[in-house]
Design an enzyme around this catalytic site. Sequence first.
Site, short mmCIF file in Angstrom:
data_model
loop_
_atom_site.label_atom_id
_atom_site.label_comp_id
_atom_site.label_asym_id
_atom_site.label_seq_id
_atom_site.Cartn_x
_atom_site.Cartn_y
_atom_site.Cartn_z
N HIS A 172 -2.78 55.74 97.39
CA HIS A 172 -1.69 56.85 98.08
C HIS A 172 -0.27 56.65 97.44
O HIS A 172 0.32 55.49 97.33
CB HIS A 172 -1.66 56.29 99.52
CG HIS A 172 -0.80 57.15 100.46
ND1 HIS A 172 -1.05 58.46 100.87
CD2 HIS A 172 0.48 56.94 100.78
CE1 HIS A 172 -0.17 58.92 101.72
NE2 HIS A 172 1.17 57.97 101.36
N ASP A 199 0.47 59.98 115.07
CA ASP A 199 1.41 60.27 113.64
C ASP A 199 1.76 61.58 113.73
O ASP A 199 3.09 61.79 112.96
CB ASP A 199 0.65 59.57 112.55
CG ASP A 199 1.48 59.73 111.14
OD1 ASP A 199 2.57 59.27 111.04
OD2 ASP A 199 1.21 60.85 110.52
N ARG A 225 10.29 62.85 113.71
CA ARG A 225 11.21 61.90 112.80
C ARG A 225 11.71 62.83 111.71
O ARG A 225 12.93 62.60 111.31
CB ARG A 225 10.24 61.05 112.06
CG ARG A 225 9.68 59.85 112.95
CD ARG A 225 8.64 58.79 112.41
NE ARG A 225 8.98 58.59 111.06
CZ ARG A 225 8.21 58.22 109.85
NH1 ARG A 225 6.95 58.31 110.04
NH2 ARG A 225 8.57 57.78 108.64
N SER A 251 2.76 55.07 109.80
CA SER A 251 2.57 56.18 109.65
C SER A 251 1.47 56.50 108.45
O SER A 251 0.28 57.03 108.60
CB SER A 251 3.71 57.29 109.11
OG SER A 251 3.19 58.52 108.63
N LYS A 265 -3.07 56.45 108.87
CA LYS A 265 -3.99 57.58 108.22
C LYS A 265 -4.99 57.01 107.12
O LYS A 265 -6.05 57.35 107.25
CB LYS A 265 -3.14 58.65 107.64
CG LYS A 265 -2.49 59.58 108.58
CD LYS A 265 -1.41 60.64 108.09
CE LYS A 265 -0.26 59.79 107.49
NZ LYS A 265 0.84 60.74 107.47
N1 URA Z 1 4.32 59.91 104.46
C1 URA Z 1 3.78 59.71 105.67
O1 URA Z 1 2.67 60.21 105.77
N2 URA Z 1 4.44 59.29 106.63
C2 URA Z 1 5.75 58.62 106.47
O2 URA Z 1 6.20 58.06 107.22
C3 URA Z 1 6.44 59.05 105.05
C4 URA Z 1 5.65 59.42 104.01
#
Ligand code: URA
Length: 434
Positions: free
Chosen positions: A82, A161, A168, A183, A187
């Site tokens: 990621h 999220d 946000r 966040s 995931k």
């Molecule tokens: N990508 C995400 O999924 N969450 C964040 O807070 C920042 C980048």
Amino acid sequence: MRAYDIIKKKRNGHVLARGELASFLNGYLKGEIPDYQVSAFLMAVFLKGMTAEETMALTGIMLSSGAAVDLSDIPGPKVDKHSTGGIGDKVSLILAPLAASAGVKVPMMSGRGLGHTGGTLDKLESIPGFKTGLSIKEFKKVLSEVGCAMIGASEEIAPLDRKLYALRDATATVESIPLITSSIMSKKLSEGINGLVLDVKLGSGAFMKDLDSARELATSMVQMGNSFGVKTIAAITDMDQPLGMAIGNSLEVIESIDAMEGKGPEDLMEVTFYLGALMLKVANIEADIKAGKKRLKQLIDNGSALRKFKEMVEMQGGNPEIIKRSTLLPHSCLSVDIFSKKSGYIRAMNAEAIGTASMILGAGRERMDSIIDHSAGILLKKKTGDFMGKNEIICTFFTNDEEAVDKAREVFHGAITLGENPPEKNKMIIEVIE
Ligand code: URA
């Protein structure tokens, strides 16, 4: 405790207990706590931070707000990669099939681009027919048969999220280490993986603009992954200029195919091979980074990675002919060469501004509900350190929106700093945090 008291406690810099966080955030998910109170809470977290225990509790609450994928019936090491996001970052498109051809199972769930940053889902969706919305059953079928599968996180994955991220984005609270950690990790931890490699971007096109913050974010995410039983390693990599030469969805698919044919730009390949070697390490396939990189280079040279990519595209409903004929990908009506105004060495290319220029051309979203143009973007002809003569072509814009060109040109020119001497070359792999 009332929502008001929880906000006040965080505002005053105190530590919230897991139960307090859970009642506040689950109340939000159920619609019992309004957006304005959660916005104030997010700003308090942004300003006062969170302890590692609070961040872990927050991650756990986000994770259990939704479903988790069970991949235990698929044999082999399941490892994802990621990136915290950047400009021209198409590494996932190359790395998923590449690592899969080395024996790793890569169940990749990605997001869409927002603002100046691109998103893997948008790049994949520029391939005609490619489905990113597979059911979990279909996702697992592609994963077991091909070795890699790339989809978007479904509504059931970490719904908290999804709600918090939208808030946000509207309240200038994205760039917070505990909020980013929870966040991203909630995931990733829902994916059913047993290993994770994180690419924490650093520089003008990244969330993290200085090494200390990048290190802090990387450490926080690595700790989080390992605490939840997922072997996690992070690399901090350079995002001080766009990665590779292509920015924009179908342009990046073309560059990724070139890369899998062994014709990728040096910076892109360096990051791809390094992150790939970390994936092999996490998967216990190859402990040594040098040996891992060598193995991955062979899998590019013998065509294995490209064959895997083709299989994945085909199984996910995409047209595999795009590999031989890039004209089958969306292409824009207009291409406009951009000329340098002066001569000199390029000392800096502000990646965020270049990402913004590309968004103006139609390649990115200003808001989450904006429609993007998959064919739009920028093809660079020069990178930092190159010499540019006056009136030389520095890049080409691709767009269907003639009116956007002047604005994008102005932003692009503002991104370039020239000087009499070339700057020192940035290291692509800056640090590894295990
Ligand atoms: N990508 C995400 O999924 N969450 C964040 O807070 C920042 C980048």
